[in-house]
Design an enzyme around this catalytic site. Structure first.
Site, mmCIF file in Angstrom:
data_model
loop_
_atom_site.group_PDB
_atom_site.id
_atom_site.type_symbol
_atom_site.label_atom_id
_atom_site.label_comp_id
_atom_site.label_asym_id
_atom_site.label_seq_id
_atom_site.Cartn_x
_atom_site.Cartn_y
_atom_site.Cartn_z
ATOM 1 N N LEU A 1 0.846 -1.189 0.000
ATOM 2 C CA LEU A 1 0.000 0.000 0.000
ATOM 3 C C LEU A 1 0.882 1.240 0.000
ATOM 4 C CD1 LEU A 1 -2.570 -0.898 2.850
ATOM 5 C CD2 LEU A 1 -2.629 -1.584 0.442
ATOM 6 N N CYS A 2 0.571 2.198 -0.888
ATOM 7 C CA CYS A 2 1.322 3.461 -0.938
ATOM 8 C C CYS A 2 1.157 4.196 0.394
ATOM 9 C CB CYS A 2 0.807 4.336 -2.071
ATOM 10 S SG CYS A 2 1.452 6.014 -2.021
ATOM 11 N N VAL A 3 2.265 4.571 0.985
ATOM 12 C CA VAL A 3 2.205 5.133 2.337
ATOM 13 C C VAL A 3 1.434 6.450 2.390
ATOM 14 C CG1 VAL A 3 4.508 6.225 2.128
ATOM 15 C CG2 VAL A 3 3.554 5.759 4.386
ATOM 16 N N ALA B 1 -2.213 5.730 1.970
ATOM 17 C CA ALA B 1 -2.745 4.941 3.089
ATOM 18 C C ALA B 1 -2.959 5.810 4.329
ATOM 19 C CB ALA B 1 -1.793 3.789 3.408
#
Lengths: 130, 123
Positions: free
Chosen positions: A77-79, A82
Protein backbone atom coordinates in the site's frame (compact mmCIF):
# COMPACT_ATOMS: atom_id res chain seq x y z
CA UNK A 1 5.61 -13.42 -18.29
CA UNK A 2 6.15 -11.31 -15.18
CA UNK A 3 3.30 -8.96 -14.38
CA UNK A 4 3.07 -6.12 -11.90
CA UNK A 5 -0.28 -4.64 -11.02
CA UNK A 6 -1.18 -1.10 -10.02
CA UNK A 7 -4.57 -0.78 -8.32
CA UNK A 8 -6.15 2.66 -8.04
CA UNK A 9 -9.73 1.37 -7.91
CA UNK A 10 -11.61 1.27 -4.61
CA UNK A 11 -12.73 -2.21 -3.50
CA UNK A 12 -16.24 -0.92 -2.72
CA UNK A 13 -16.95 1.14 -5.83
CA UNK A 14 -16.97 -0.26 -9.34
CA UNK A 15 -15.30 -3.49 -10.43
CA UNK A 16 -11.64 -2.55 -10.91
CA UNK A 17 -10.23 -4.05 -7.72
CA UNK A 18 -12.25 -7.26 -8.03
CA UNK A 19 -11.21 -7.63 -11.69
CA UNK A 20 -7.57 -7.08 -10.69
CA UNK A 21 -7.61 -9.85 -8.10
CA UNK A 22 -9.34 -12.18 -10.57
CA UNK A 23 -6.77 -11.32 -13.25
CA UNK A 24 -3.91 -12.03 -10.85
CA UNK A 25 -5.28 -15.43 -9.85
CA UNK A 26 -5.95 -16.36 -13.50
CA UNK A 27 -2.52 -15.20 -14.65
CA UNK A 28 -0.82 -17.34 -12.01
CA UNK A 29 -3.03 -20.31 -12.90
CA UNK A 30 -1.89 -19.87 -16.53
CA UNK A 31 1.80 -20.07 -15.55
CA UNK A 32 2.63 -16.35 -15.38
CA UNK A 33 4.05 -14.72 -12.31
CA UNK A 34 2.86 -11.72 -10.32
CA UNK A 35 5.60 -10.30 -8.16
CA UNK A 36 4.02 -7.26 -6.64
CA UNK A 37 0.68 -5.52 -6.47
CA UNK A 38 0.92 -1.82 -5.65
CA UNK A 39 -2.15 -0.06 -4.26
CA UNK A 40 -2.45 3.69 -4.76
CA UNK A 41 -5.11 6.32 -4.01
CA UNK A 42 -8.48 4.67 -3.17
CA UNK A 43 -6.94 1.32 -4.08
CA UNK A 44 -5.33 1.20 -0.62
CA UNK A 45 -8.75 0.41 0.86
CA UNK A 46 -8.25 -3.11 -0.54
CA UNK A 47 -5.98 -3.72 2.45
CA UNK A 48 -8.51 -2.97 5.16
CA UNK A 49 -8.79 -5.56 7.89
CA UNK A 50 -11.89 -4.00 9.40
CA UNK A 51 -14.43 -3.88 6.56
CA UNK A 52 -17.55 -6.02 7.02
CA UNK A 53 -19.28 -7.13 3.84
CA UNK A 54 -22.96 -8.11 3.58
CA UNK A 55 -23.54 -11.86 3.55
CA UNK A 56 -24.86 -11.84 0.01
CA UNK A 57 -21.81 -10.02 -1.37
CA UNK A 58 -18.31 -11.30 -2.10
CA UNK A 59 -15.61 -10.73 0.50
CA UNK A 60 -13.26 -8.24 -1.21
CA UNK A 61 -10.32 -9.08 1.01
CA UNK A 62 -10.25 -12.85 0.50
CA UNK A 63 -8.76 -13.00 -3.06
CA UNK A 64 -5.85 -10.80 -1.98
CA UNK A 65 -5.17 -13.03 1.02
CA UNK A 66 -5.17 -16.03 -1.29
CA UNK A 67 -2.61 -14.33 -3.55
CA UNK A 68 -0.37 -13.47 -0.63
CA UNK A 69 -0.62 -16.79 1.19
CA UNK A 70 -0.70 -19.31 -1.64
CA UNK A 71 1.37 -17.49 -4.26
CA UNK A 72 3.66 -15.22 -2.20
CA UNK A 73 2.49 -12.11 -4.04
CA UNK A 74 3.74 -8.98 -2.36
CA UNK A 75 0.90 -6.55 -1.54
CA UNK A 76 2.12 -2.98 -1.01
CA UNK A 77 0.00 0.00 0.00
CA UNK A 78 1.32 3.46 -0.94
CA UNK A 79 2.21 5.13 2.34
CA UNK A 80 0.95 8.63 1.51
CA UNK A 81 -2.35 7.30 0.12
CA UNK A 82 -2.74 4.94 3.09
CA UNK A 83 -2.06 7.36 5.94
CA UNK A 84 -4.51 10.01 4.80
CA UNK A 85 -7.20 7.31 4.54
CA UNK A 86 -6.58 5.92 8.01
CA UNK A 87 -4.98 2.75 6.65
CA UNK A 88 -2.39 2.03 9.33
CA UNK A 89 -0.25 -0.98 10.18
CA UNK A 90 0.83 -1.41 13.83
CA UNK A 91 4.03 0.62 13.27
CA UNK A 92 2.22 3.58 11.70
CA UNK A 93 -0.61 3.45 14.26
CA UNK A 94 1.93 3.70 17.06
CA UNK A 95 3.98 6.39 15.30
CA UNK A 96 0.94 8.61 14.77
CA UNK A 97 -0.64 7.76 18.12
CA UNK A 98 -3.81 6.25 16.68
CA UNK A 99 -5.99 3.78 18.58
CA UNK A 100 -5.58 0.74 16.33
CA UNK A 101 -4.05 -0.71 13.19
CA UNK A 102 -6.50 -1.06 10.30
CA UNK A 103 -4.41 -2.79 7.63
CA UNK A 104 -4.50 -6.57 7.28
CA UNK A 105 -1.10 -8.16 8.08
CA UNK A 106 -0.92 -9.71 4.60
CA UNK A 107 -0.31 -6.17 3.26
CA UNK A 108 2.66 -3.92 3.88
CA UNK A 109 2.97 -0.15 3.63
CA UNK A 110 5.70 1.21 1.38
CA UNK A 111 6.78 4.14 -0.75
CA UNK A 112 6.28 4.88 -4.44
CA UNK A 113 9.83 3.65 -4.98
CA UNK A 114 8.37 0.15 -4.73
CA UNK A 115 6.11 0.92 -7.67
CA UNK A 116 9.09 2.18 -9.67
CA UNK A 117 11.02 -0.98 -8.78
CA UNK A 118 8.07 -3.14 -9.83
CA UNK A 119 7.93 -1.32 -13.18
CA UNK A 120 11.62 -2.04 -13.72
CA UNK A 121 11.32 -5.73 -12.93
CA UNK A 122 8.20 -6.71 -14.85
CA UNK A 123 7.42 -7.40 -18.48
CA UNK A 124 3.97 -5.83 -18.22
CA UNK A 125 2.47 -3.33 -15.83
CA UNK A 126 -1.31 -3.33 -15.72
CA UNK A 127 -3.35 -0.58 -14.07
CA UNK A 128 -6.84 -1.23 -12.71
CA UNK A 129 -9.13 1.74 -12.11
CA UNK A 130 -8.41 5.42 -12.59
CA UNK B 1 23.71 8.27 -16.23
CA UNK B 2 23.28 4.66 -17.32
CA UNK B 3 19.59 4.45 -18.04
CA UNK B 4 19.71 2.68 -21.39
CA UNK B 5 18.78 -0.67 -19.84
CA UNK B 6 15.79 0.72 -17.97
CA UNK B 7 12.30 0.62 -19.45
CA UNK B 8 10.97 3.90 -20.81
CA UNK B 9 8.03 5.04 -18.72
CA UNK B 10 5.22 7.34 -19.80
CA UNK B 11 2.96 8.83 -17.11
CA UNK B 12 -0.40 9.76 -18.63
CA UNK B 13 -2.32 12.28 -16.55
CA UNK B 14 -6.03 12.48 -17.34
CA UNK B 15 -7.62 13.89 -14.19
CA UNK B 16 -8.57 17.45 -13.26
CA UNK B 17 -6.28 19.00 -10.62
CA UNK B 18 -8.68 19.08 -7.68
CA UNK B 19 -11.52 16.73 -8.67
CA UNK B 20 -9.97 13.58 -7.19
CA UNK B 21 -6.95 12.33 -5.30
CA UNK B 22 -5.67 10.75 -8.49
CA UNK B 23 -4.29 14.04 -9.84
CA UNK B 24 -1.95 14.33 -6.90
CA UNK B 25 -1.16 10.60 -6.93
CA UNK B 26 -0.19 10.74 -10.60
CA UNK B 27 2.21 13.63 -10.03
CA UNK B 28 3.73 11.89 -7.01
CA UNK B 29 4.28 8.78 -9.13
CA UNK B 30 6.02 10.87 -11.80
CA UNK B 31 8.25 12.56 -9.22
CA UNK B 32 9.09 9.23 -7.57
CA UNK B 33 10.07 7.70 -10.91
CA UNK B 34 12.29 10.69 -11.67
CA UNK B 35 13.86 10.52 -8.21
CA UNK B 36 14.84 6.91 -8.97
CA UNK B 37 16.48 7.97 -12.26
CA UNK B 38 13.83 6.29 -14.36
CA UNK B 39 13.70 7.59 -17.94
CA UNK B 40 10.31 9.26 -17.76
CA UNK B 41 8.01 11.30 -19.94
CA UNK B 42 4.73 12.91 -18.90
CA UNK B 43 1.63 13.47 -21.03
CA UNK B 44 -1.27 15.67 -19.96
CA UNK B 45 -4.28 14.35 -21.81
CA UNK B 46 -8.03 15.05 -21.87
CA UNK B 47 -9.23 16.75 -18.67
CA UNK B 48 -5.67 16.39 -17.32
CA UNK B 49 -4.64 19.48 -19.34
CA UNK B 50 -6.54 21.53 -16.73
CA UNK B 51 -3.65 20.84 -14.33
CA UNK B 52 -1.65 23.25 -16.49
CA UNK B 53 -3.93 26.24 -15.94
CA UNK B 54 -1.74 29.14 -14.74
CA UNK B 55 -2.33 31.09 -11.53
CA UNK B 56 -3.99 28.29 -9.54
CA UNK B 57 -4.94 29.09 -5.95
CA UNK B 58 -6.09 26.08 -3.94
CA UNK B 59 -5.90 27.69 -0.50
CA UNK B 60 -9.69 27.95 -0.12
CA UNK B 61 -10.19 24.19 -0.57
CA UNK B 62 -7.38 23.11 1.77
CA UNK B 63 -5.39 21.21 -0.85
CA UNK B 64 -1.81 21.59 -1.99
CA UNK B 65 -1.31 23.74 -5.08
CA UNK B 66 -0.90 21.42 -8.08
CA UNK B 67 0.63 24.12 -10.29
CA UNK B 68 3.36 24.72 -7.72
CA UNK B 69 4.11 21.00 -7.64
CA UNK B 70 4.32 20.99 -11.44
CA UNK B 71 6.72 23.90 -11.29
CA UNK B 72 9.17 21.61 -9.46
CA UNK B 73 9.32 19.10 -12.35
CA UNK B 74 12.42 20.67 -13.96
CA UNK B 75 14.24 20.33 -10.60
CA UNK B 76 13.66 16.57 -10.86
CA UNK B 77 14.97 16.58 -14.43
CA UNK B 78 11.53 15.81 -15.83
CA UNK B 79 12.05 17.54 -19.14
CA UNK B 80 9.86 15.62 -21.55
CA UNK B 81 6.40 16.96 -20.85
CA UNK B 82 3.66 16.86 -23.48
CA UNK B 83 0.18 18.32 -23.72
CA UNK B 84 -2.76 17.01 -25.72
CA UNK B 85 -3.30 19.74 -28.33
CA UNK B 86 -6.95 18.94 -29.00
CA UNK B 87 -7.92 18.95 -25.29
CA UNK B 88 -5.96 22.15 -24.62
CA UNK B 89 -7.84 23.89 -27.42
CA UNK B 90 -11.22 22.52 -26.33
CA UNK B 91 -10.72 23.47 -22.66
CA UNK B 92 -9.05 26.83 -23.33
CA UNK B 93 -5.67 25.99 -21.81
CA UNK B 94 -2.82 28.01 -23.27
CA UNK B 95 0.35 25.85 -23.18
CA UNK B 96 2.56 28.93 -23.38
CA UNK B 97 1.23 30.07 -19.97
CA UNK B 98 1.52 26.65 -18.25
CA UNK B 99 3.53 26.35 -15.01
CA UNK B 100 6.17 24.32 -16.85
CA UNK B 101 7.40 24.04 -20.44
CA UNK B 102 5.45 21.54 -22.55
CA UNK B 103 5.35 20.35 -26.14
CA UNK B 104 1.98 20.07 -27.84
CA UNK B 105 1.06 16.80 -29.52
CA UNK B 106 -1.79 16.00 -31.86
CA UNK B 107 -3.51 12.61 -31.88
CA UNK B 108 -0.91 11.07 -34.19
CA UNK B 109 1.90 12.42 -32.00
CA UNK B 110 0.30 10.95 -28.87
CA UNK B 111 -0.01 7.60 -30.61
CA UNK B 112 3.66 7.66 -31.60
CA UNK B 113 4.73 8.71 -28.09
CA UNK B 114 2.82 5.86 -26.44
CA UNK B 115 4.17 3.44 -29.02
CA UNK B 116 7.74 4.46 -28.19
CA UNK B 117 7.46 3.71 -24.44
CA UNK B 118 7.78 0.37 -22.65
CA UNK B 119 5.30 1.07 -19.83
CA UNK B 120 2.32 3.39 -19.45
CA UNK B 121 1.27 4.59 -16.03
CA UNK B 122 -2.13 6.04 -16.72
CA UNK B 123 -4.22 7.90 -14.19
Amino acid sequence: MIYSLLIVASPVSGHGARTAAGFALSAIASGHSIQRVFFLDDGVYCGTASAVFPQDEADRLQPWLQLAREHAVELVLCVSSALRRGMLDPTEAERHEKAAATVHPAFCIGGLGQLVEAVNQCDRLITFGG
Amino acid sequence: MATADRPRLLVVIRHTPYGSGLARASLDAALAAAAFDQPIQVLFMGDGVLQLVPGQDSSAIGLRNIARLLGSFPLYDIEHVYIDEEAAGRLGVDPSKAPLPTRTLNAAGIHALMDSCDHLLSF
